[in-house]
Write an enzyme that holds these catalytic residues in place. Structure first.
Site, PDB file in Angstrom:
ATOM      1  N   CYS A   1      10.374 -41.282 -21.165  1.00  0.00           N
ATOM      2  CA  CYS A   1      11.548 -42.117 -20.934  1.00  0.00           C
ATOM      3  C   CYS A   1      12.536 -41.291 -20.116  1.00  0.00           C
ATOM      4  CB  CYS A   1      12.159 -42.564 -22.260  1.00  0.00           C
ATOM      5  SG  CYS A   1      13.552 -43.671 -22.001  1.00  0.00           S
TER       6      CYS A   1
ATOM      7  N   CYS B   1      16.080 -47.143 -14.821  1.00  0.00           N
ATOM      8  CA  CYS B   1      14.798 -46.816 -15.448  1.00  0.00           C
ATOM      9  C   CYS B   1      14.146 -45.609 -14.756  1.00  0.00           C
ATOM     10  CB  CYS B   1      13.847 -48.020 -15.434  1.00  0.00           C
ATOM     11  SG  CYS B   1      12.391 -47.732 -16.468  1.00  0.00           S
TER      12      CYS B   1
HETATM   13  O1  PYC Z   1      14.326 -44.650 -18.201  1.00  0.00           O
HETATM   14  O2  PYC Z   1      12.151 -44.386 -18.251  1.00  0.00           O
HETATM   15  C1  PYC Z   1      13.170 -44.953 -18.596  1.00  0.00           C
HETATM   16  C2  PYC Z   1      13.067 -46.077 -19.547  1.00  0.00           C
HETATM   17  C3  PYC Z   1      11.929 -46.640 -20.048  1.00  0.00           C
HETATM   18  C4  PYC Z   1      12.330 -47.668 -20.891  1.00  0.00           C
HETATM   19  C5  PYC Z   1      13.705 -47.721 -20.891  1.00  0.00           C
HETATM   20  N1  PYC Z   1      14.133 -46.747 -20.051  1.00  0.00           N
END
Ligand code: PYC
Length: 316
Positions: free
Chosen positions: A91, A241
């Protein structure tokens, strides 16, 4: 499985997306590789995961980070990420939140830190200005231009890529990516994920594709692109993300659209940004880096009474 009476957590948000780091009160997962410890967590302590993340103590948006002893002597920490429905490989926003939490607690100083995750060791550099660069696990595009027919929505074409989690990345679609459209974006991305599952469209080795990522032009011309990312449950990522940006950069690299050292500024549905770049790795893979910032929001003790009917969370 008995739940602990009290769990000490630190909450933060990374560019809008929350992380809850479990400092103490977590399950004793014993020794062994992180993959083995994750298996023990999943099989024996799943009620701890849901109790810490789900309502009434948390929400489906929160990503948990169970802080563990690393295997390697030179690693700063080991971590298992989890959410309202299960466990994540890596994550990106969570690692930025974890490093910011460790700095907040005075446990680390600016500089590079090795963090072990179940899908590999990553490196996180805490900068003097408080931002964090995460050098992620090797990332790659697995399949390009994969068509999927989505009942009620029509056909979409996307790439399947690994960035520490499995993603289906779609550039062509009729939707405007903005926060006020979130219900519509959630509905279509959830339908796409269901269609992928129903039609047997998978990541490598039959892995489930549990993250769906839509792209559009950025809201701010200083950025490269805007995204909307459906996370494994029913929540969308408020940040750009980290693993999704890694998967995106792996696809751009595979298309010859991002060279090693180039900067990619990925904007989230909220307009917050991760700055990314890649270096080449073996077998056509890249090692992506993403830089962003987290802010501490709370230091709390979660309490679990023996007779609380929702100690393991409300499981809708
Ligand atoms: O930032 O990799 C990330 C992530 C995955 C799910 C929520 N954030």
């Amino acid at each position: 499985m008995a739940l602990p009476k009290m769990v000490h957590v630190v909450d933060s948000h990374t560019e809008g997306e929350p992380t809850r780091v479990v400092l103490s009160g977590g399950p004793d997962l014993g020794t062994g590789s992180l993959v083995e410890r994750l298996q023990r967590f999943r099989e024996e302590y799943d009620g701890f995961r849901s109790g810490v993340i789900c309502e009434p103590r948390g929400s489906e948006v929160v990503v948990g980070a169970l802080l563990l002893e690393p295997e390697q002597a030179d690693a700063t920490a080991a971590v298992i990420y989890f959410n309202d429905v299960g466990y994540l490989g890596m994550c990106g926003h969570g690692t930025i939140g974890l490093v910011t939490t460790l700095a907040h607690l005075g446990r680390i100083k600016p500089g590079a830190h090795k963090i072990e995750t179940p899908v590999g060791t990553v490196s996180a550099c805490l900068h003097d200005d408080g931002s964090v660069t995460v050098q992620n696990v090797p990332s790659r595009r697995y399949r390009s231009a994969v068509p999927v027919e989505v009942p009620g929505y029509g056909s979409f074409t996307g790439d399947i890529a690994w960035g520490g989690n499995w993603f289906f990345l779609i550039g062509e679609h009729p939707y405007e990516i903005k926060a006020t459209n979130r219900e519509q974006l959630l509905a279509v991305t959830t339908a796409i994920r269901t269609a992928l599952r129903d039609q047997g469209i998978m990541g490598e080795d039959g892995a489930e594709i549990d993250h769906i990522e839509l792209f559009s032009k950025p809201g701010d011309a200083a950025n490269s692109s805007r995204n909307f990312v459906l996370c494994p449950g029913a929540a969308f990522d408020r940040s750009p993300c980290g693993t999704g940006t890694s998967a995106k950069m792996a696809c751009l690299y595979a298309d010859g659209k991002l060279a090693p050292g180039d900067t990619w500024r990925q904007e989230s549905v909220l307009g917050t940004v991760f700055q990314g770049t890649v270096v080449e790795a073996e077998s056509g893979q890249v090692i992506p880096s993403i830089r962003g910032r987290a802010w501490i929001t709370a230091e709390s003790k979660l309490l679990f009474a023996d007779d609380d009917p929702f100690a393991r969370g409300i499981l809708f």
